[in-house]
Design an enzyme around this catalytic site. Structure first.
Site, PDB file in Angstrom:
ATOM      1  N   LYS A  75       0.805  -1.301  -0.118  1.00 25.16           N
ATOM      2  CA  LYS A  75       0.007  -0.094   0.069  1.00 25.16           C
ATOM      3  C   LYS A  75       0.704   1.270   0.101  1.00 25.16           C
ATOM      4  O   LYS A  75       1.924   1.122   0.514  1.00 25.16           O
ATOM      5  CB  LYS A  75      -0.798   0.022   1.228  1.00 25.16           C
ATOM      6  CG  LYS A  75      -2.235   1.099   1.391  1.00 25.16           C
ATOM      7  CD  LYS A  75      -3.263   0.161   0.348  1.00 25.16           C
ATOM      8  CE  LYS A  75      -4.368   1.556   0.202  1.00 25.16           C
ATOM      9  NZ  LYS A  75      -5.469   0.592  -0.524  1.00 25.16           N
ATOM     10  N   ASP A 115      -6.856   4.447  -4.915  1.00 25.49           N
ATOM     11  CA  ASP A 115      -7.387   4.305  -3.457  1.00 25.49           C
ATOM     12  C   ASP A 115      -8.169   5.662  -3.377  1.00 25.49           C
ATOM     13  O   ASP A 115      -8.425   6.386  -4.365  1.00 25.49           O
ATOM     14  CB  ASP A 115      -6.321   3.986  -2.394  1.00 25.49           C
ATOM     15  CG  ASP A 115      -7.185   3.702  -1.228  1.00 25.49           C
ATOM     16  OD1 ASP A 115      -7.915   2.651  -1.286  1.00 25.49           O
ATOM     17  OD2 ASP A 115      -7.287   4.308  -0.152  1.00 25.49           O
TER      18      ASP A 115
END
Ligand code: NDP
Length: 395
Positions: A75, A115
């Protein structure tokens, strides 16, 4: 597995429209590559810090394993706030971020995606800079535009996938979406397409939100209106009343869980539902909470949902549709092919139903029948742990 393979922190200098130099902080936590290249989104939001990126990266390991596709976990993101920035500012920021990030990623190494705050526009600028710097055209990012290697149905995938998962879980418990009141928090990528699919499956979405407040429309919220407000105009959700005067708007996003519903789908951000919200949902007769955002519920809220006998799906299972479609985008890029919308959507549905049954089976096998959260953790963990053991320890 709880120790990231590496965490990269870097400076992102850029110049705003007034000529001022600004500096943000960039992160990429490459958590686990046992079963495939690192894979996970980039988030642009002022709240982003190493702790948030790490928990999201850890969850991503298990989520990616559940999809059955060969993807490791990662991430990344930045504390950059895209709100109120011009297109040119966004472009300069993305280019500066990639000027460092490019040396750490690649189609067989690490494949970032979008995201919160990172949609098709941002992925386009990031990918363009990667291409310039490496002098290659490869599938080093997913969520790309359709004209340059993106996959049909990737935009819809997380929201659609959430509803395919919820539908499988509802059916396994003798229920369906048909005739159900649905409340969806957020109005971004996940929320918009969760609305579309929940409506197509026979539900009625009566409330949605953004970080300022929430709207209630007893006639059902048309996802197309939200798409115009959020994707085309980048405006606030309260402007929904300009399109549908009969609806109502309440300031403050937290109160959305006081709107009576049968099905609750948190699709905004982490820890957005606490035990008090769950108490309200139970009072209103809600039968299930399905996580669209990553780790939507606080630990106390999860306990309250389970004790209250509601169905519950953890994000690592029920929002895996986005990364699953990203995996399908990687396959298309490697094979230099494009699949139709229907083909990707059908594969997505099969994957989401497969994840539900893998979680339910693992829970049953380990004596926790019906606990989809435990099943998701067990099924994801076993796959990655087996691969880590098989690959040996090097140190
Ligand atoms: P978007 O940026 O498209 O939308 C986010 C939405 O949530 C907006 O409505 C935003 O409101 C609201 N929001 C964001 N932060 C907060 C906050 N702190 N408090 C209240 N509301 C907030 O993001 P996505 O839809 O892509 O992502 C939503 C969630 O889903 C995240 O948890 C993300 O990690 C997760 N997810 C997304 C995937 C994807 O494919 N996009 C895949 C898997 C998970 P506002 O506009 O006012 O900020």
């Amino acid at each position: 597995m709880v120790e990231p393979e590496q965490a990269i922190l870097f400076r992102i200098p850029w110049v705003d429209d007034e000529g001022n130099v600004r500096v943000n902080r960039g992160y990429r936590v490459q958590f686990n590559s046992a079963i495939g290249p690192y894979k996970g989104g980039l988030r642009f939001h002022p709240s982003v810090n190493l702790s948030i990126v790490k928990f999201l990266g850890f969850e991503q390991i298990l989520k990616n394993a559940l999809t059955t596709l060969p993807m490791g976990g990662a991430k990344g993101g930045s504390d950059f706030d895209p709100k109120g920035k011009s297109d040119r500012e966004i472009m300069r920021f993305c280019q500066s971020m990639m000027t460092e990030l490019f040396r750490h990623i690649g189609p067989d190494t690490d494949v970032p995606a979008g995201d919160i705050g990172v949609g098709a526009r941002e992925v386009g600028y990031l990918f363009g800079q990667y291409k310039r710097l490496t002098n290659t055209w490869t599938g080093a990012m997913t969520g790309k535009g359709l004209s340059f290697g993106g996959s049909l149905a990737r935009t819809e995938a997380t929201g659609f996938g959430l509803c395919y998962f919820a539908d499988a879980q509802l059916r396994d418990n003798g229920q369906t979406f048909v005739g159900k009141r649905v409340v969806i928090s957020g109005s971004g990528n996940v929320a918009i397409y969760a609305n579309q699919k929940a409506t197509e499956l026979g539900g009625k979405v009566v409330a949605m939100s953004d970080s300022s407040g929430y709207i209630v429309d007893e006639n059902g919220i048309d996802f197309r209106v939200i798409r115009v407000i959020k994707e085309d105009k980048r405006d606030r959700i309260k402007t929904y009343l300009d399109y549908v005067p009969g609806a109502s708007y309440v300031e403050g996003c937290h109160g959305i869980w006081s709107v009576p519903c049968d099905i609750a789908m948190p699709c905004a951000t982490q820890n957005e539902m606490d035990e008090h919200d769950v108490a309200l949902l139970i009072q209103s007769g809600c039968i299930g909470v399905f996580e669209g955002s990553n780790m939507s519920l606080t630990p106390k809220a999860i306990a309250a949902v389970k004790n209250g006998g509601l169905l519950y799906s953890p994000s690592k299972a029920s929002n895996a549709g986005g990364v699953a479609a990203s995996g399908l985008e990687m396959s298309q890029n490697s094979g230099r092919v494009s699949w139709t919308f229907e083909e990707v959507d059908a594969r997505l549905k099969t994957i989401m139903e497969g994840i539900y049954h893998a979680c339910a089976d693992a829970a049953e096998r380990y004596g926790m029948n019906g606990d989809i959260q435990a099943g998701a953790n067990i099924a994801g963990f076993l796959k990655v742990a087996d691969a880590m053991l098989a690959e040996g320890i090097c140190g």
